[in-house]
Design a protein around this motif. Structure first.
Motif, short mmCIF file in Angstrom:
data_model
loop_
_atom_site.label_atom_id
_atom_site.label_comp_id
_atom_site.label_asym_id
_atom_site.label_seq_id
_atom_site.Cartn_x
_atom_site.Cartn_y
_atom_site.Cartn_z
N LEU A 61 0.66 -1.24 -0.12
CA LEU A 61 0.08 -0.20 0.02
C LEU A 61 0.83 1.18 -0.11
O LEU A 61 1.87 1.09 0.38
CB LEU A 61 -0.76 -0.01 1.23
CG LEU A 61 -1.93 -1.00 1.50
CD1 LEU A 61 -2.27 -1.33 2.83
CD2 LEU A 61 -2.77 -1.13 0.37
N ALA A 62 0.30 2.39 -0.37
CA ALA A 62 0.98 3.70 -0.18
C ALA A 62 0.72 4.38 1.07
O ALA A 62 -0.36 4.21 1.36
CB ALA A 62 0.38 4.61 -1.40
N GLY A 63 1.73 4.80 1.68
CA GLY A 63 1.49 5.38 2.81
C GLY A 63 0.72 6.88 2.71
O GLY A 63 1.12 7.50 1.59
N THR A 64 0.16 7.16 3.46
CA THR A 64 -0.88 8.51 3.58
C THR A 64 -0.78 9.18 4.82
O THR A 64 -0.54 8.65 5.87
CB THR A 64 -2.45 8.02 3.33
OG1 THR A 64 -2.93 7.17 4.44
CG2 THR A 64 -2.49 7.30 2.01
N ALA A 117 0.41 9.03 9.87
CA ALA A 117 0.75 8.45 8.98
C ALA A 117 0.10 6.84 8.68
O ALA A 117 0.58 6.14 9.61
CB ALA A 117 2.20 8.42 8.40
N ASP A 118 -0.51 6.67 7.80
CA ASP A 118 -1.02 5.08 7.65
C ASP A 118 -0.43 4.49 6.65
O ASP A 118 0.01 4.70 5.84
CB ASP A 118 -2.78 5.31 7.89
CG ASP A 118 -3.23 5.94 9.02
OD1 ASP A 118 -3.10 5.18 10.08
OD2 ASP A 118 -4.02 6.88 8.80
N ASN A 119 -0.93 3.17 6.83
CA ASN A 119 -0.37 2.15 5.69
C ASN A 119 1.25 1.79 5.61
O ASN A 119 1.76 1.66 4.76
CB ASN A 119 -0.96 2.58 4.46
CG ASN A 119 -2.49 2.30 4.16
OD1 ASN A 119 -3.04 1.75 4.97
ND2 ASN A 119 -2.96 3.43 3.39
N LEU A 120 1.76 2.08 7.00
CA LEU A 120 3.12 1.83 7.12
C LEU A 120 3.47 0.46 7.42
O LEU A 120 2.81 -0.34 7.99
CB LEU A 120 3.73 2.63 8.05
CG LEU A 120 3.40 4.26 7.85
CD1 LEU A 120 4.10 5.34 8.90
CD2 LEU A 120 3.71 4.83 6.50
N ASN A 148 0.41 -0.11 12.32
CA ASN A 148 1.11 0.40 10.87
C ASN A 148 0.77 1.75 10.96
O ASN A 148 0.55 2.41 9.85
CB ASN A 148 -0.09 -0.20 9.82
CG ASN A 148 0.29 -1.65 9.67
OD1 ASN A 148 -0.43 -2.62 10.32
ND2 ASN A 148 1.44 -2.21 9.03
N ARG A 149 0.53 2.69 12.06
CA ARG A 149 0.27 4.11 12.03
C ARG A 149 1.29 4.86 13.02
O ARG A 149 1.50 4.49 13.95
CB ARG A 149 -1.12 4.26 12.85
CG ARG A 149 -1.41 5.99 12.86
CD ARG A 149 -2.55 6.09 13.43
NE ARG A 149 -3.48 5.84 12.40
CZ ARG A 149 -5.09 5.78 12.47
NH1 ARG A 149 -5.55 5.90 13.69
NH2 ARG A 149 -5.73 5.45 11.49
#
Length: 186
Positions: free
Chosen positions: A28-31, A49-52, A93-94
């Motif tokens: 996933l791309a980090g947002t 920051a999510d999807n890490l 992941n945040r």
């Protein structure tokens, strides 16, 4: 009053996503986003920051200017000078960071009402180049709960309004603010 309070808390155009990010090792791309408000008076903005990758280390960077500069690990969405906030470890992941608006790390990072800042997360990733960047976030800050303070002063000085009316109005304002924050966090 409650509706006007909500407009002053975030208002139209107080934030928008900019730049793009590429997928990391999670696929996933980090947002980057935030919870809280853009109010200087409330000073409650938390960057996220999510999807890490799980439990990765990273930091947020902030700048007055947006940019798009290709790096090996993604696109840098801010321009020099930019400021690095403290390195922190993601919870799951945040990655989060409580932005201290009223006590910035340096005077150059002082946020004023009406100022626009750009934020991005830079984090460790085992894929590719060892680090990756999220998308960018532009945030325009406002002066804060002036309307709330005005309502407070008006209610406090209104000798004709019964205490029960003042209490009910304050309950509605606080419930609206809590509802707004809960909806924003979801």
């Amino acid at each position: 009053i409650v509706a006007a309070f909500e407009v002053e808390r975030l208002g139209p155009g107080h934030f928008e996503h900019e730049c793009t990010s590429q997928p990391n090792s999670t696929g996933l791309a980090g947002t980057v986003d935030f919870v809280g408000s853009t109010s200087l008076g409330l000073d409650d903005l938390i960057l996220s920051a999510d999807n890490l990758p799980a439990f990765t280390f990273g930091l947020f960077i902030q700048s007055r200017d947006a940019g798009q500069f290709q790096l090996p690990g993604g696109i840098l969405c801010v321009q020099q000078p930019f400021y690095r906030l403290p390195v922190e470890q993601a919870a799951g992941n945040r990655l989060t960071h409580r932005l201290r608006i009223t006590s910035p790390p340096t005077l150059n990072q002082q946020i004023f009402a009406g100022s626009t800042w750009h934020f991005q997360a830079w984090y460790r990733d085992g894929l590719g180049h060892g680090s990756t960047l999220t998308d960018g976030l532009e945030v325009t800050f406002n002066k804060g709960p002036a309307l709330l303070e005005t309502a407070s002063a008006a209610l406090s000085s209104a000798k004709t309004a019964p205490h029960s009316v003042r209490t009910t109005l304050w309950t509605l304002v606080r419930a609206s603010a809590a509802s707004s924050e809960a909806g924003r966090a979801a």
